[in-house]
Design a protein around this motif. Structure first.
Motif, PDB file in Angstrom:
ATOM      1  N   UNK A 310      54.703 117.115   3.342  1.00  0.00           N
ATOM      2  CA  UNK A 310      55.413 116.360   4.387  1.00  0.00           C
ATOM      3  C   UNK A 310      56.251 117.297   5.254  1.00  0.00           C
ATOM      4  N   UNK A 311      57.024 118.166   4.593  1.00  0.00           N
ATOM      5  CA  UNK A 311      57.953 119.057   5.289  1.00  0.00           C
ATOM      6  C   UNK A 311      57.216 120.045   6.207  1.00  0.00           C
ATOM      7  N   UNK A 312      56.145 120.643   5.695  1.00  0.00           N
ATOM      8  CA  UNK A 312      55.497 121.724   6.439  1.00  0.00           C
ATOM      9  C   UNK A 312      54.324 121.268   7.293  1.00  0.00           C
ATOM     10  N   UNK A 313      53.751 120.124   6.976  1.00  0.00           N
ATOM     11  CA  UNK A 313      52.536 119.724   7.689  1.00  0.00           C
ATOM     12  C   UNK A 313      52.675 118.367   8.360  1.00  0.00           C
ATOM     13  N   UNK A 314      53.781 117.692   8.070  1.00  0.00           N
ATOM     14  CA  UNK A 314      53.952 116.384   8.682  1.00  0.00           C
ATOM     15  C   UNK A 314      53.009 115.321   8.135  1.00  0.00           C
ATOM     16  N   UNK A 315      52.505 115.524   6.912  1.00  0.00           N
ATOM     17  CA  UNK A 315      51.684 114.479   6.289  1.00  0.00           C
ATOM     18  C   UNK A 315      52.595 113.266   6.057  1.00  0.00           C
ATOM     19  N   UNK A 316      52.091 112.050   6.391  1.00  0.00           N
ATOM     20  CA  UNK A 316      52.937 110.860   6.285  1.00  0.00           C
ATOM     21  C   UNK A 316      53.078 110.414   4.835  1.00  0.00           C
ATOM     22  N   UNK A 317      54.283 109.968   4.501  1.00  0.00           N
ATOM     23  CA  UNK A 317      54.536 109.506   3.139  1.00  0.00           C
ATOM     24  C   UNK A 317      53.587 108.353   2.796  1.00  0.00           C
ATOM     25  N   UNK A 318      53.363 107.470   3.765  1.00  0.00           N
ATOM     26  CA  UNK A 318      52.511 106.302   3.474  1.00  0.00           C
ATOM     27  C   UNK A 318      51.046 106.715   3.234  1.00  0.00           C
ATOM     28  N   UNK A 319      50.616 107.806   3.865  1.00  0.00           N
ATOM     29  CA  UNK A 319      49.256 108.295   3.616  1.00  0.00           C
ATOM     30  C   UNK A 319      49.139 108.768   2.165  1.00  0.00           C
ATOM     31  N   UNK A 320      50.160 109.526   1.738  1.00  0.00           N
ATOM     32  CA  UNK A 320      50.151 110.026   0.357  1.00  0.00           C
ATOM     33  C   UNK A 320      50.204 108.857  -0.623  1.00  0.00           C
TER      34      UNK A 320
END
Lengths: 415, 415
Positions: A310-320
């Protein structure tokens, strides 16, 4: 000329190290007209070394030894071979001075056992060691020769290239020329079946296939008189095999898939960044093994934890939450995220389960998603790999490099 | 029992691959009471294979071959050895069914050349291949035996561990036990000088030193009757050498420096993140080679460009301008930046010039700064390394792992 490579060192027989020297020398000798017929390894034992040397001199013209030239007590190669060949060991002043200088340059004290390295067989050709203390040498005996090289590859390789290869030039009557084709995405027996009719008819050139994790290598070798071109013998066969392997062929120059991918990025000035989970930096490490890569490789993130994704790539919490860290969706967001953050043409991502732990029925060990994001959009690919952690990581990396290759060359991509 | 490992494969003699199989088998056999006396390699040539096999059977009790069991035409090992040993090849139904199942499970068609793999020497012990199609086998001839194993390491290794090692148990009279001490930061000749008096007196145990990039390995080997403990013979010598190597000793279990560092992080539950420039992900790749590392390794950044150093690590633009990317100051900010961003106990950084290009008089190739940031503060270390790109990257990584080790164990750190 027939050669045997005889490595000396108990550490090889104990399995402490791998005999990479034999591989290196073998890969170079054919172009100097020397064929390698045997490799052998003996321990630091004068009797067995003597027997092995005698056998090698019987069945070959050239014996190249590696190892056992150093300063320590178990370094016996020079002493044993000189005795067998009937040569006295005499001090070689130039070498002694070089060794003394070596230590003074490093600001270290020279221990007395280092002097032993400057004693050389009488009448030999001394080979300078520009990367260490132990010189090598060539003892000529009529048509035969024994060549002694140091064991550490970092000393052996330059000595071999600078002095031994030139020594062989003008000595050979025939030289072997090979073309190595490398293929990704076809198994070995399927590959052989594809070219069986060519293999069946082989005399000159010869054709051999070899399988390595995920790849097949095809070696086509022609024997031609020294100095003569092998093109006419090799190329018709090479071209026919190329036709049959199609887009799975990634190199006809014995290059690795990672260097091919890096080369394509260079040539086309395509910048890249990587986001890796289960490969843990392997992909960026392999890419950055190529000198000058900083021109196109901007950087990478190794995001093991969800927080790092999330921090480094902006992956969404809801996706995870919805799909899990190991999913097509996460792979896509990782590739897009690294591309956006480092403003590159291509973003690469990997997320998967390399094992041995961490697998479930639904998401077993070996399940890996790789992604590639570019201006044209983002693609993801599911891999289902078998094998141990190392194998899964390696084959994943190869798949990424093949994906890069196919993307740059606009080839078909099987998703 | 004396053993020879005989590898069969022209790809080895052409230098296309390295004989890692011989190394693997050699590292395991001593504990089964089998000493490895010779390695040899021949090509896919029945005459030379025959000669090599006969020689090996003369000078050893056990001959272990690797390679040449596959489906293709140049796979000649089983045919040649069976002929030399006077054994007919007969179909082995169980193996044939396994091969058929293997292909149907993968959903691939079985090409007819695969059947050849199910023909086995009459009366042999068949060794199942759980990772590929070619079974192995053992031919017993009185006190001697020939053991044939497949060439791909991923098939050979489990077959060897599961079937060959147990076969040897109860066969050997003596077994060799070794302790391997590994030392970082002392050269080989200096190391030998430190323990010369011990080496001079050696009979049982024997002591040998071996140098690898930046490291020295010391092998102490005792020979004891099968089933008897070697402790009493080994430990007095081992302990004396340990005393003399002091804090430079990092393992007495033949572990690598990276796995020792990873182990210390595990045991002490210390979380870590890495920020790499010239090592390009090598350090995170080596760390994540350890299964289960996700417990302590949070992630890393490979920051090749200045932009990536600023964007991902918060390195200040003025630091880069005033001191350059390769400087103590940048290394310190990189280590602090990654630690802060990923909220870990330790942050590690590397910035340097791995070459071959990019060096100047002031900042030559081989100049590398490594940093370690922790709650107690940030330390940086300057390295001046020589060698090629690969060597510089490798030794840098080793220095980082040694730094982690010394930090966790609160040992002296030479900055």
């Amino acid at each position: 000329m027939k050669a045997e490579i005889l490595a000396v060192g108990t550490e090889l027989l104990m399995g402490q190290i791998v005999n990479t020297n034999a591989q290196y020398i073998s890969s170079k000798l054919p172009e100097a007209g020397v064929g390698v017929y045997y490799h052998s390894v003996v321990g630091d034992n004068p009797d067995r070394l003597e027997d092995s040397l005698k056998l090698a001199l019987e069945r070959c013209d050239i014996v190249i030894t590696t190892g056992g030239l150093g300063p320590t007590q178990d370094d016996l190669t020079k002493e044993t071979i000189s005795r067998v060949c009937g040569k006295k060991l005499v001090i070689h002043e130039e070498s002694l001075n070089k060794i003394k200088n070596y230590f003074s340059r490093l600001g270290r004290q020279m221990t007395p056992n280092n002097e032993k390295q400057a004693y050389m067989p009488e009448g030999c050709i001394v080979l300078k060691n520009n990367n260490g203390t132990a010189p090598g040498c060539i003892i000529e005996m009529g048509e035969k020769a024994v060549i002694m090289l140091p064991g550490p590859p970092v000393e052996m390789k330059p000595m071999f290239l600078d002095y031994v290869m030139p020594y062989f030039k003008n000595k050979g009557a025939y030289s072997l020329k090979s073309v190595i084709l490398r293929v990704f995405g076809i198994g070995e027996s399927a590959m052989e079946t594809k070219i069986m009719d060519l293999i069946d008819g082989q005399t000159n050139p010869t054709i051999a296939t070899y399988a390595k994790e995920g790849e097949v290598t095809i070696r086509i070798t022609a024997s031609v008189p020294m100095g003569q071109s092998a093109e006419q013998i090799l190329m018709p066969v090479v071209n026919e095999i190329k036709r049959r392997t199609g887009e799975n062929l990634y190199s006809d120059k014995d290059e690795t898939l990672d260097s091919v991918a890096a080369g394509l990025l260079f040539e086309n000035n395509i910048t890249i960044a990587t986001a890796e989970s289960c490969t843990g930096g392997l992909i960026s490490e392999m890419l950055t093994d190529v000198p000058g890569i900083s021109k196109v490789f901007m950087g990478g993130a190794v995001t093991y934890s969800n927080e790092a994704k999330m921090e480094y790539l902006g992956v969404k919490e809801q996706t995870l939450k919805a799909h899990g860290a190991v999913s097509r969706e996460t792979a896509a967001e990782m590739a897009e995220g690294i591309r956006k953050r480092l403003k590159t043409d291509i973003g690469i991502s990997v997320t998967g389960i390399a094992g041995p732990g961490g697998g479930t029925d639904e998401k077993p060990v070996g399940l890996v998603y790789v992604g590639l994001s570019s201006e044209g959009g983002t693609i993801t690919k599911e891999l289902r790999l078998s094998g141990n952690r190392k194998k899964i990581r390696t084959i994943t990396a190869l798949n990424v490099f093949d994906l890069i290759r196919r993307h740059v060359l606009k080839l078909e991509i099987d998703l």
